[in-house]
Structures are given as structure tokens and as C-alpha cells.
Design a protein around this motif. Structure first.
Motif, short mmCIF file in Angstrom:
data_model
loop_
_atom_site.label_atom_id
_atom_site.label_comp_id
_atom_site.label_asym_id
_atom_site.label_seq_id
_atom_site.Cartn_x
_atom_site.Cartn_y
_atom_site.Cartn_z
N THR A 80 -25.61 -62.81 -129.06
CA THR A 80 -26.83 -63.31 -128.43
C THR A 80 -27.45 -62.27 -127.51
O THR A 80 -28.67 -62.19 -127.37
N HIS A 81 -26.62 -61.48 -126.90
CA HIS A 81 -27.06 -60.61 -125.81
C HIS A 81 -27.45 -59.21 -126.27
O HIS A 81 -28.01 -58.45 -125.48
N TYR A 82 -27.19 -58.88 -127.54
CA TYR A 82 -27.50 -57.50 -127.94
C TYR A 82 -27.82 -57.30 -129.42
O TYR A 82 -28.21 -56.19 -129.81
N SER A 83 -27.69 -58.31 -130.27
CA SER A 83 -27.85 -58.06 -131.70
C SER A 83 -29.31 -58.19 -132.15
O SER A 83 -29.80 -59.27 -132.47
N TYR A 84 -29.95 -57.04 -132.21
CA TYR A 84 -31.32 -57.02 -132.71
C TYR A 84 -31.36 -57.21 -134.22
O TYR A 84 -32.36 -57.67 -134.76
N SER A 103 -21.22 -72.98 -122.97
CA SER A 103 -21.20 -72.73 -121.53
C SER A 103 -22.62 -72.44 -121.04
O SER A 103 -23.52 -72.14 -121.83
N ASN A 104 -22.80 -72.52 -119.74
CA ASN A 104 -24.09 -72.16 -119.14
C ASN A 104 -24.11 -70.64 -119.01
O ASN A 104 -23.53 -70.08 -118.07
N ILE A 105 -24.79 -69.97 -119.94
CA ILE A 105 -24.77 -68.51 -119.95
C ILE A 105 -25.42 -67.92 -118.70
O ILE A 105 -25.14 -66.78 -118.34
N HIS A 106 -26.24 -68.69 -118.02
CA HIS A 106 -26.92 -68.19 -116.82
C HIS A 106 -26.05 -68.29 -115.57
O HIS A 106 -26.40 -67.77 -114.52
N ALA A 107 -24.90 -68.94 -115.69
CA ALA A 107 -23.96 -69.07 -114.57
C ALA A 107 -22.72 -68.21 -114.79
O ALA A 107 -21.73 -68.38 -114.10
N ARG A 108 -22.81 -67.30 -115.73
CA ARG A 108 -21.65 -66.46 -116.07
C ARG A 108 -21.96 -64.99 -115.77
O ARG A 108 -22.85 -64.69 -114.98
N PHE A 111 -24.44 -59.88 -117.84
CA PHE A 111 -24.91 -59.49 -119.17
C PHE A 111 -25.19 -60.70 -120.05
O PHE A 111 -25.95 -60.60 -121.02
N ARG A 112 -24.60 -61.86 -119.74
CA ARG A 112 -24.82 -63.06 -120.55
C ARG A 112 -26.12 -63.78 -120.21
O ARG A 112 -26.52 -64.71 -120.91
N HIS A 113 -26.79 -63.37 -119.16
CA HIS A 113 -28.01 -64.05 -118.73
C HIS A 113 -29.19 -63.79 -119.66
O HIS A 113 -30.16 -64.54 -119.65
N HIS A 114 -29.12 -62.73 -120.44
CA HIS A 114 -30.24 -62.35 -121.31
C HIS A 114 -29.91 -62.66 -122.77
O HIS A 114 -28.84 -62.33 -123.25
N SER A 115 -30.85 -63.28 -123.45
CA SER A 115 -30.74 -63.55 -124.88
C SER A 115 -31.83 -62.77 -125.60
O SER A 115 -33.01 -62.89 -125.24
N VAL A 116 -31.45 -62.01 -126.61
CA VAL A 116 -32.45 -61.29 -127.40
C VAL A 116 -33.14 -62.23 -128.40
O VAL A 116 -34.10 -61.82 -129.04
N PHE A 117 -32.67 -63.48 -128.50
CA PHE A 117 -33.28 -64.45 -129.41
C PHE A 117 -34.26 -65.40 -128.71
O PHE A 117 -35.07 -66.04 -129.36
N ILE A 120 -38.04 -65.96 -129.48
CA ILE A 120 -38.48 -66.40 -130.81
C ILE A 120 -37.86 -67.74 -131.21
O ILE A 120 -38.20 -68.29 -132.25
N ALA A 121 -36.95 -68.25 -130.39
CA ALA A 121 -36.30 -69.54 -130.66
C ALA A 121 -37.24 -70.68 -130.31
O ALA A 121 -38.08 -70.57 -129.41
N GLN A 122 -37.06 -71.80 -131.00
CA GLN A 122 -37.78 -73.02 -130.64
C GLN A 122 -37.37 -73.46 -129.23
O GLN A 122 -38.18 -73.94 -128.46
N GLY A 123 -36.09 -73.26 -128.91
CA GLY A 123 -35.57 -73.62 -127.60
C GLY A 123 -34.13 -73.19 -127.47
O GLY A 123 -33.53 -72.70 -128.43
N GLN A 124 -33.60 -73.38 -126.28
CA GLN A 124 -32.23 -72.97 -125.97
C GLN A 124 -31.55 -74.12 -125.24
O GLN A 124 -32.12 -74.68 -124.30
N ILE A 125 -30.33 -74.44 -125.65
CA ILE A 125 -29.55 -75.49 -125.00
C ILE A 125 -28.21 -74.88 -124.62
O ILE A 125 -27.52 -74.32 -125.48
N SER A 126 -27.84 -74.96 -123.35
CA SER A 126 -26.57 -74.36 -122.93
C SER A 126 -25.96 -75.17 -121.79
O SER A 126 -26.66 -75.84 -121.04
N GLY A 127 -24.63 -75.07 -121.72
CA GLY A 127 -23.93 -75.63 -120.57
C GLY A 127 -23.36 -77.02 -120.74
O GLY A 127 -22.79 -77.56 -119.80
#
Length: 148
Positions: A80-84, A103-108, A111-117, A120-127
Motif C-alpha cells: 500500500t505504501h510504495y507499490s506503484y 489496523s488503523n494505518i494512521h495510528a502506526r 511510513f504506514r500513514h501514506h497510501s499510494v492507492f 484513485i480508490a473509491q474509499g479507504q476503510i481501516s482500523g
């Protein structure tokens, strides 16, 4: 019947063993079973795929395009964090995709706070643990229904 493809990324085959404080003790098979049962209730066929090889993930996304699935849900794990490469494959899709994390990627780690997707995603669900997946499937169902 509508089709949703659930893509599980790197190390997800180790759910249930990997860092239970973050991911709990649920296994990948348990997650897939819950998705299948919810899919049946919603009238959706859920196909699942897991790989630890980035190229295989890209190939499966290409196949989803060919198969004309109605939506894709993806938990790419660390990719999620680097695969272009995976990002570019997802961008080829003409159907919505939803990014999911247990997991809540924003609370970890930072480097996990950024998603390269994310852009372009419809949305993101985490935590929400396994419920992140179920919420994503419900969201995919709503999106599919709205699209007609």
C-alpha cells in the motif's frame, strides 16, 4: 450475480500468527469465510486471492479487468505504501475499488500513514479488524447497486 474480487496482499497468509496485538487471532480463511457468507446474503459472489508476490498481484488485477468484476476490495499490506506497479494496475480497472486495512494505518509507523492507492480508490476503510472487510463489502454492494 454480481462479482467482487477480494485481494489480500503480502504476509496476509500469516494472519492469526502475525502480531496478534495488531491483527488479532483471526486467520485469512476466517476472513474469507465471513466475506463469502456476507456476500451470499447480499447476492454477491466473492472471489478471494492472496499472494506474497507483487507481480502475481498485478496479474490478478489484470485478470479482474478481463473478467469484468463489479468491484474490487484490496488490502495490499505493506505494498500500500510504495507499490506503484500495483497502483498502476488498479488504475486500469473500470470499476470501483476499496482499500482496506485491519489496523488503523494512521495510528502506526509513520511510513504506514501514506497510501499510494488512496487518491484513485473509491474509499479507504481501516482500523476495524475483520469488520473493515465486511464494511468494505457492504460499501461495494451499495456502489454496485447505485451504478445499476
Amino acid at each position: 450475480m454480481k462479482k467482487v474480487l477480494m485481494l489480500h496482499g503480502i504476509n496476509h497468509n500469516m494472519f492469526g500468527k502475525r502480531d496478534p496485538k495488531i491483527y488479532g487471532t483471526i486467520t485469512l480463511d476466517d476472513i474469507n469465510q465471513k466475506l463469502t457468507l456476507l456476500g451470499e446474503a447480499l447476492g454477491i459472489q466473492v472471489d478471494t486471492f492472496q499472494t506474497n508476490a507483487e507481480g502475481e498481484m498485478v496479474e490478478r488485477i489484470h485478470q479482474a479487468y478481463q473478467d469484468e468484476v463489479d468491484a474490487v476490495i484490496i488490502n495490499a499490506g505493506a505494498w500500500t505504501h510504495y507499490s506503484y506497479g500495483i497502483r498502476d494496475a488498479l488504475d486500469i480497472l473500470e470499476v470501483p475499488f476499496i482499500e482496506v486495512h485491519m489496523s488503523n494505518i494512521h495510528a502506526r509507523d509513520e511510513f504506514r500513514h501514506h497510501s499510494v492507492f488512496a487518491d484513485i480508490a473509491q474509499g479507504q476503510i481501516s482500523g476495524f479488524g475483520v469488520d473493515s472487510y465486511l464494511l468494505a463489502l457492504r460499501a461495494a454492494h451499495t456502489i454496485i447497486e447505485q451504478r445499476g
